[in-house]
Design an enzyme around this catalytic site. Structure first.
Site, PDB file in Angstrom:
ATOM      1  N   GLY A  29       0.866  -1.374   0.325  1.00  0.00           N
ATOM      2  CA  GLY A  29       0.082  -0.032  -0.019  1.00  0.00           C
ATOM      3  C   GLY A  29       0.941   0.965   0.131  1.00  0.00           C
ATOM      4  N   LEU A  31       0.469   3.181  -1.899  1.00  0.00           N
ATOM      5  CA  LEU A  31       0.419   3.598  -3.583  1.00  0.00           C
ATOM      6  C   LEU A  31       1.274   4.571  -4.285  1.00  0.00           C
ATOM      7  CD1 LEU A  31      -1.931   1.655  -4.537  1.00  0.00           C
ATOM      8  CD2 LEU A  31       0.338   0.361  -3.318  1.00  0.00           C
ATOM      9  N   HIS A  35       3.980   1.919  -8.052  1.00  0.00           N
ATOM     10  CA  HIS A  35       3.557   0.918  -7.986  1.00  0.00           C
ATOM     11  C   HIS A  35       2.020   1.019  -9.326  1.00  0.00           C
ATOM     12  CE1 HIS A  35       4.477   1.206  -3.562  1.00  0.00           C
ATOM     13  NE2 HIS A  35       4.327   0.375  -3.770  1.00  0.00           N
ATOM     14  N   LYS A 146      12.774  -1.435  -8.405  1.00  0.00           N
ATOM     15  CA  LYS A 146      14.101  -0.762  -7.134  1.00  0.00           C
ATOM     16  C   LYS A 146      14.670  -1.745  -6.018  1.00  0.00           C
ATOM     17  CE  LYS A 146      13.418   1.817  -4.049  1.00  0.00           C
ATOM     18  NZ  LYS A 146      12.740   1.806  -2.433  1.00  0.00           N
ATOM     19  N   ASP A 147      13.010  -2.817  -5.864  1.00  0.00           N
ATOM     20  CA  ASP A 147      13.815  -3.301  -4.749  1.00  0.00           C
ATOM     21  C   ASP A 147      14.533  -4.941  -5.710  1.00  0.00           C
ATOM     22  OD1 ASP A 147      13.027  -2.144  -2.265  1.00  0.00           O
ATOM     23  OD2 ASP A 147      11.166  -2.507  -3.162  1.00  0.00           O
ATOM     24  N   VAL A 173      10.445   3.941 -11.350  1.00  0.00           N
ATOM     25  CA  VAL A 173      10.525   5.383 -11.851  1.00  0.00           C
ATOM     26  C   VAL A 173      10.975   5.734 -11.066  1.00  0.00           C
ATOM     27  CG1 VAL A 173       8.057   6.297 -11.346  1.00  0.00           C
ATOM     28  CG2 VAL A 173       7.940   4.082 -12.209  1.00  0.00           C
ATOM     29  N   SER A 182       9.513   5.338  -3.838  1.00  0.00           N
ATOM     30  CA  SER A 182       9.468   4.651  -2.661  1.00  0.00           C
ATOM     31  C   SER A 182       8.509   5.312  -1.391  1.00  0.00           C
ATOM     32  CB  SER A 182      10.621   4.665  -1.534  1.00  0.00           C
ATOM     33  OG  SER A 182      10.411   4.202  -0.563  1.00  0.00           O
ATOM     34  N   SER A 183       8.054   4.335  -1.306  1.00  0.00           N
ATOM     35  CA  SER A 183       6.112   5.282  -0.512  1.00  0.00           C
ATOM     36  C   SER A 183       7.310   5.990   1.112  1.00  0.00           C
ATOM     37  CB  SER A 183       5.818   3.996   0.397  1.00  0.00           C
ATOM     38  OG  SER A 183       4.746   2.664  -0.304  1.00  0.00           O
TER      39      SER A 183
HETATM   40  O1  PAF Z   1       7.935  -4.368  -1.908  1.00  0.00           O
HETATM   41  C1  PAF Z   1       7.063  -4.743  -0.670  1.00  0.00           C
HETATM   42  O2  PAF Z   1       5.850  -4.166  -0.797  1.00  0.00           O
HETATM   43  C2  PAF Z   1       7.163  -6.269  -0.048  1.00  0.00           C
HETATM   44  O3  PAF Z   1       8.347  -5.805   0.054  1.00  0.00           O
HETATM   45  C3  PAF Z   1       5.926  -7.145  -0.614  1.00  0.00           C
HETATM   46  C4  PAF Z   1       6.897  -8.301  -1.329  1.00  0.00           C
HETATM   47  C5  PAF Z   1       4.305  -6.635  -1.303  1.00  0.00           C
HETATM   48  C6  PAF Z   1       6.043  -8.057   0.904  1.00  0.00           C
HETATM   49  O4  PAF Z   1       5.241  -7.779   1.617  1.00  0.00           O
END
Ligand code: PAF
Length: 293
Positions: A29, A31, A35, A146-147, A173, A182-183
Protein backbone atom coordinates in the site's frame (compact mmCIF):
# COMPACT_ATOMS: atom_id res chain seq x y z
CA UNK A 1 -12.68 -3.82 -9.16
CA UNK A 2 -13.58 -6.35 -6.46
CA UNK A 3 -12.25 -5.92 -2.94
CA UNK A 4 -11.34 -9.34 -1.50
CA UNK A 5 -10.56 -9.66 2.19
CA UNK A 6 -10.74 -13.32 3.23
CA UNK A 7 -9.48 -16.65 1.92
CA UNK A 8 -13.08 -17.48 1.03
CA UNK A 9 -13.37 -14.31 -1.11
CA UNK A 10 -10.44 -15.51 -3.22
CA UNK A 11 -12.69 -18.16 -4.81
CA UNK A 12 -13.93 -15.27 -6.97
CA UNK A 13 -10.58 -15.30 -8.78
CA UNK A 14 -11.40 -18.65 -10.38
CA UNK A 15 -13.59 -16.97 -12.97
CA UNK A 16 -10.49 -14.99 -14.08
CA UNK A 17 -8.34 -18.06 -14.70
CA UNK A 18 -8.30 -18.97 -18.35
CA UNK A 19 -6.62 -18.08 -21.57
CA UNK A 20 -4.61 -15.15 -20.21
CA UNK A 21 -2.27 -15.30 -17.20
CA UNK A 22 -3.60 -14.14 -13.85
CA UNK A 23 -1.10 -11.52 -12.67
CA UNK A 24 -0.35 -10.58 -9.06
CA UNK A 25 1.16 -7.25 -8.03
CA UNK A 26 2.08 -7.57 -4.34
CA UNK A 27 2.31 -4.24 -2.47
CA UNK A 28 2.26 -2.88 1.05
CA UNK A 29 0.00 0.00 0.00
CA UNK A 30 0.91 3.72 0.33
CA UNK A 31 0.83 3.52 -3.45
CA UNK A 32 2.76 5.88 -5.71
CA UNK A 33 3.47 6.13 -9.42
CA UNK A 34 6.04 3.30 -9.12
CA UNK A 35 3.35 0.87 -7.95
CA UNK A 36 0.93 2.12 -10.59
CA UNK A 37 3.53 1.40 -13.28
CA UNK A 38 3.69 -2.21 -11.99
CA UNK A 39 -0.09 -2.47 -12.32
CA UNK A 40 0.03 -1.11 -15.88
CA UNK A 41 2.82 -3.58 -16.75
CA UNK A 42 0.77 -6.40 -15.23
CA UNK A 43 -2.37 -5.38 -17.12
CA UNK A 44 -0.54 -5.86 -20.42
CA UNK A 45 -0.31 -9.58 -19.55
CA UNK A 46 -3.73 -10.48 -18.17
CA UNK A 47 -6.27 -9.82 -15.41
CA UNK A 48 -4.58 -8.21 -12.42
CA UNK A 49 -4.88 -8.80 -8.68
CA UNK A 50 -3.16 -6.17 -6.51
CA UNK A 51 -2.49 -7.20 -2.91
CA UNK A 52 -2.18 -4.58 -0.18
CA UNK A 53 -0.75 -5.93 3.06
CA UNK A 54 1.74 -4.31 5.44
CA UNK A 55 3.64 -7.44 6.37
CA UNK A 56 4.74 -7.34 10.03
CA UNK A 57 7.19 -10.22 9.50
CA UNK A 58 9.53 -8.21 7.27
CA UNK A 59 10.03 -5.32 9.72
CA UNK A 60 12.73 -5.68 12.37
CA UNK A 61 12.54 -4.38 15.93
CA UNK A 62 12.83 -0.58 15.86
CA UNK A 63 11.82 -0.39 12.17
CA UNK A 64 8.78 1.53 10.94
CA UNK A 65 6.01 -1.13 10.98
CA UNK A 66 3.69 0.93 13.20
CA UNK A 67 4.43 4.20 11.38
CA UNK A 68 4.29 2.70 7.87
CA UNK A 69 1.80 4.82 5.92
CA UNK A 70 -1.63 3.20 5.53
CA UNK A 71 -4.43 4.85 3.52
CA UNK A 72 -6.62 2.21 1.88
CA UNK A 73 -9.22 4.66 0.51
CA UNK A 74 -6.54 6.64 -1.28
CA UNK A 75 -4.88 3.45 -2.60
CA UNK A 76 -8.19 2.14 -3.96
CA UNK A 77 -8.93 5.51 -5.61
CA UNK A 78 -5.52 5.38 -7.34
CA UNK A 79 -6.06 1.80 -8.50
CA UNK A 80 -9.65 2.13 -9.75
CA UNK A 81 -8.81 3.95 -13.04
CA UNK A 82 -6.25 1.27 -13.90
CA UNK A 83 -8.96 -1.38 -13.83
CA UNK A 84 -7.42 -4.27 -11.89
CA UNK A 85 -9.85 -7.16 -11.59
CA UNK A 86 -9.42 -7.34 -7.81
CA UNK A 87 -7.61 -5.90 -4.82
CA UNK A 88 -6.76 -8.38 -2.07
CA UNK A 89 -6.62 -6.68 1.34
CA UNK A 90 -6.15 -9.40 3.96
CA UNK A 91 -5.71 -8.68 7.66
CA UNK A 92 -2.84 -10.07 9.73
CA UNK A 93 -4.93 -13.00 11.05
CA UNK A 94 -5.76 -14.10 7.50
CA UNK A 95 -2.10 -14.21 6.45
CA UNK A 96 -0.72 -15.46 9.77
CA UNK A 97 -3.55 -17.57 11.28
CA UNK A 98 -1.24 -19.19 13.82
CA UNK A 99 1.86 -18.00 15.67
CA UNK A 100 5.11 -19.84 15.04
CA UNK A 101 4.14 -21.16 11.61
CA UNK A 102 6.49 -22.29 8.86
CA UNK A 103 8.75 -19.61 7.40
CA UNK A 104 10.80 -19.55 4.19
CA UNK A 105 14.57 -19.12 4.58
CA UNK A 106 16.24 -17.20 1.77
CA UNK A 107 19.11 -18.47 -0.33
CA UNK A 108 22.46 -17.01 -1.29
CA UNK A 109 21.16 -13.74 -2.73
CA UNK A 110 20.00 -12.61 0.71
CA UNK A 111 23.68 -12.43 1.75
CA UNK A 112 25.08 -8.91 2.11
CA UNK A 113 23.47 -5.61 1.10
CA UNK A 114 20.04 -5.32 2.79
CA UNK A 115 20.38 -8.88 4.11
CA UNK A 116 23.35 -7.81 6.24
CA UNK A 117 21.68 -4.86 7.96
CA UNK A 118 18.10 -6.15 8.27
CA UNK A 119 18.19 -9.50 10.10
CA UNK A 120 15.17 -11.63 9.23
CA UNK A 121 13.88 -9.17 6.63
CA UNK A 122 14.08 -11.50 3.65
CA UNK A 123 12.64 -14.40 5.62
CA UNK A 124 9.65 -12.16 6.28
CA UNK A 125 9.42 -11.13 2.62
CA UNK A 126 9.70 -14.69 1.29
CA UNK A 127 7.22 -16.05 3.81
CA UNK A 128 4.56 -13.51 2.88
CA UNK A 129 5.23 -13.75 -0.87
CA UNK A 130 4.96 -17.57 -0.68
CA UNK A 131 1.67 -17.19 1.18
CA UNK A 132 0.37 -14.65 -1.37
CA UNK A 133 1.36 -17.03 -4.19
CA UNK A 134 -0.48 -19.84 -2.38
CA UNK A 135 -3.57 -17.72 -1.76
CA UNK A 136 -3.91 -15.97 -5.14
CA UNK A 137 -2.26 -18.70 -7.28
CA UNK A 138 -1.06 -16.24 -9.94
CA UNK A 139 0.56 -17.32 -13.22
CA UNK A 140 2.78 -14.25 -13.19
CA UNK A 141 3.88 -11.75 -10.53
CA UNK A 142 5.31 -8.28 -11.12
CA UNK A 143 7.80 -6.69 -8.71
CA UNK A 144 9.62 -3.36 -8.77
CA UNK A 145 13.26 -3.40 -9.83
CA UNK A 146 13.95 -0.74 -7.21
CA UNK A 147 13.95 -3.56 -4.64
CA UNK A 148 16.55 -5.43 -6.66
CA UNK A 149 17.82 -7.78 -3.97
CA UNK A 150 14.22 -8.60 -3.02
CA UNK A 151 13.47 -9.52 -6.66
CA UNK A 152 16.51 -11.81 -6.78
CA UNK A 153 15.76 -13.45 -3.43
CA UNK A 154 12.17 -14.13 -4.58
CA UNK A 155 13.43 -15.49 -7.91
CA UNK A 156 15.71 -17.90 -6.02
CA UNK A 157 12.74 -19.07 -3.94
CA UNK A 158 10.63 -19.63 -7.06
CA UNK A 159 13.48 -21.54 -8.70
CA UNK A 160 14.45 -23.65 -5.69
CA UNK A 161 10.92 -24.43 -4.46
CA UNK A 162 9.79 -24.99 -8.07
CA UNK A 163 6.83 -22.67 -7.68
CA UNK A 164 4.61 -22.47 -10.76
CA UNK A 165 4.78 -18.71 -11.22
CA UNK A 166 6.71 -16.49 -13.63
CA UNK A 167 8.30 -13.26 -12.40
CA UNK A 168 8.82 -9.91 -14.07
CA UNK A 169 10.81 -6.99 -12.66
CA UNK A 170 9.53 -3.62 -13.85
CA UNK A 171 11.80 -0.56 -14.13
CA UNK A 172 12.23 1.90 -11.26
CA UNK A 173 10.11 5.03 -11.60
CA UNK A 174 11.88 8.25 -10.61
CA UNK A 175 10.86 11.75 -9.61
CA UNK A 176 11.92 14.39 -12.19
CA UNK A 177 15.09 15.09 -10.14
CA UNK A 178 16.10 11.41 -10.11
CA UNK A 179 14.90 10.25 -6.67
CA UNK A 180 13.58 6.69 -6.95
CA UNK A 181 9.92 6.58 -5.94
CA UNK A 182 9.31 4.94 -2.58
CA UNK A 183 6.52 4.93 -0.03
CA UNK A 184 9.16 6.06 2.47
CA UNK A 185 9.91 9.28 0.52
CA UNK A 186 6.99 10.85 2.35
CA UNK A 187 9.12 10.76 5.53
CA UNK A 188 11.53 13.29 3.93
CA UNK A 189 11.26 17.01 4.70
CA UNK A 190 12.95 19.81 2.65
CA UNK A 191 16.60 19.29 3.60
CA UNK A 192 16.34 15.50 3.86
CA UNK A 193 14.52 15.40 0.51
CA UNK A 194 17.42 17.33 -1.06
CA UNK A 195 20.08 15.10 0.53
CA UNK A 196 18.15 11.97 -0.52
CA UNK A 197 19.28 12.74 -4.07
CA UNK A 198 22.76 11.51 -3.15
CA UNK A 199 21.61 7.92 -3.86
CA UNK A 200 20.67 8.52 -7.49
CA UNK A 201 23.66 10.86 -7.91
CA UNK A 202 26.01 8.13 -6.64
CA UNK A 203 24.63 5.71 -9.22
CA UNK A 204 24.82 8.39 -11.92
CA UNK A 205 28.49 8.94 -11.13
CA UNK A 206 29.13 5.18 -11.21
CA UNK A 207 27.51 5.04 -14.63
CA UNK A 208 29.62 7.93 -15.90
CA UNK A 209 32.81 6.24 -14.69
CA UNK A 210 31.83 2.96 -16.34
CA UNK A 211 30.89 4.75 -19.57
CA UNK A 212 34.33 6.40 -19.40
CA UNK A 213 35.99 2.97 -19.30
CA UNK A 214 36.50 2.43 -15.54
CA UNK A 215 36.20 -1.29 -14.74
CA UNK A 216 37.77 -1.47 -11.26
CA UNK A 217 35.01 -2.24 -8.75
CA UNK A 218 36.92 -0.56 -5.93
CA UNK A 219 37.15 2.72 -7.86
CA UNK A 220 33.42 2.67 -8.66
CA UNK A 221 32.30 1.80 -5.11
CA UNK A 222 34.65 4.45 -3.66
CA UNK A 223 33.10 7.09 -5.92
CA UNK A 224 29.57 6.03 -4.91
CA UNK A 225 30.50 5.99 -1.20
CA UNK A 226 31.94 9.48 -1.40
CA UNK A 227 28.70 10.92 -2.81
CA UNK A 228 26.61 8.93 -0.30
CA UNK A 229 28.54 10.84 2.38
CA UNK A 230 25.84 13.54 2.11
CA UNK A 231 23.43 11.13 3.83
CA UNK A 232 23.25 10.61 7.59
CA UNK A 233 24.65 7.08 7.36
CA UNK A 234 26.00 5.11 4.42
CA UNK A 235 24.77 1.51 4.70
CA UNK A 236 26.41 0.21 1.56
CA UNK A 237 27.61 0.92 -1.95
CA UNK A 238 27.91 -2.54 -3.43
CA UNK A 239 28.52 -4.35 -6.69
CA UNK A 240 27.41 -7.92 -7.38
CA UNK A 241 27.52 -10.20 -10.41
CA UNK A 242 23.94 -11.24 -11.19
CA UNK A 243 25.08 -14.68 -12.30
CA UNK A 244 26.48 -15.92 -8.98
CA UNK A 245 26.13 -12.99 -6.52
CA UNK A 246 29.91 -12.72 -6.21
CA UNK A 247 31.72 -9.41 -5.68
CA UNK A 248 33.83 -8.95 -8.81
CA UNK A 249 37.18 -7.18 -8.75
CA UNK A 250 36.52 -5.93 -12.25
CA UNK A 251 33.17 -5.04 -13.75
CA UNK A 252 31.91 -7.21 -16.59
CA UNK A 253 28.68 -8.88 -17.66
CA UNK A 254 25.26 -8.57 -15.97
CA UNK A 255 25.94 -6.53 -12.83
CA UNK A 256 23.97 -4.95 -9.97
CA UNK A 257 25.20 -1.66 -8.51
CA UNK A 258 23.25 -1.01 -5.31
CA UNK A 259 23.27 1.70 -2.66
CA UNK A 260 21.54 2.15 0.70
CA UNK A 261 21.74 5.06 3.10
CA UNK A 262 19.85 6.62 5.96
CA UNK A 263 18.53 10.12 5.37
CA UNK A 264 16.72 10.55 8.66
CA UNK A 265 14.10 9.50 9.32
CA UNK A 266 14.10 7.30 6.22
CA UNK A 267 16.21 4.39 5.07
CA UNK A 268 16.53 4.60 1.29
CA UNK A 269 17.81 2.21 -1.39
CA UNK A 270 18.44 2.51 -5.10
CA UNK A 271 20.26 0.55 -7.79
CA UNK A 272 21.34 0.25 -11.37
CA UNK A 273 21.33 -3.02 -13.32
CA UNK A 274 23.82 -3.04 -16.16
CA UNK A 275 25.20 -5.30 -18.86
CA UNK A 276 28.85 -4.29 -18.93
CA UNK A 277 31.16 -5.14 -21.81
CA UNK A 278 34.59 -3.85 -22.80
CA UNK A 279 32.88 -1.43 -25.19
CA UNK A 280 30.28 0.05 -22.84
CA UNK A 281 27.28 -0.58 -20.60
CA UNK A 282 23.52 -0.71 -21.04
CA UNK A 283 20.63 -0.98 -18.58
CA UNK A 284 18.87 -4.32 -18.41
CA UNK A 285 16.23 -6.15 -16.35
CA UNK A 286 17.22 -8.31 -13.39
CA UNK A 287 15.16 -11.37 -14.24
CA UNK A 288 14.29 -13.43 -17.23
CA UNK A 289 17.48 -13.05 -19.27
CA UNK A 290 18.70 -16.49 -18.24
CA UNK A 291 21.66 -15.28 -16.19
CA UNK A 292 19.99 -14.62 -12.82
CA UNK A 293 18.53 -17.13 -10.36
O1 PAF B 1 8.02 -4.73 -1.97
C1 PAF B 1 7.08 -4.76 -1.14
O2 PAF B 1 6.23 -3.88 -1.09
C2 PAF B 1 7.02 -5.91 -0.15
O3 PAF B 1 8.28 -6.30 0.27
C3 PAF B 1 6.20 -7.10 -0.68
C4 PAF B 1 6.87 -7.75 -1.89
C5 PAF B 1 4.80 -6.65 -1.06
C6 PAF B 1 6.10 -8.18 0.41
O4 PAF B 1 5.49 -7.68 1.54
Amino acid sequence: MRILRSRGDLGELDRLRGARPLVLVPTMGALHEGHLSLVRRAAAEGPVVVSIFVNPAQFGPGEDYAAYPRDLDRDLALLEPLGPAAVFVPDVATVYPQAGGVTVQPGRRAEGLCGAGRAGHFTGVLTVVAKLFGLVRPDLAVFGRKDAQQCLVIAEMVRDLMLPVRLVDAPTVREPDGLAMSSRNRYLDGDARRRALCLSRALGQARRLIDGGERRTAAVTAAMTEILGESDLVEYAAVRRLKDWSEPQRLSGPTLLAVAARVEPARLIDNLVLDITGAGASERPLLGAGDGP
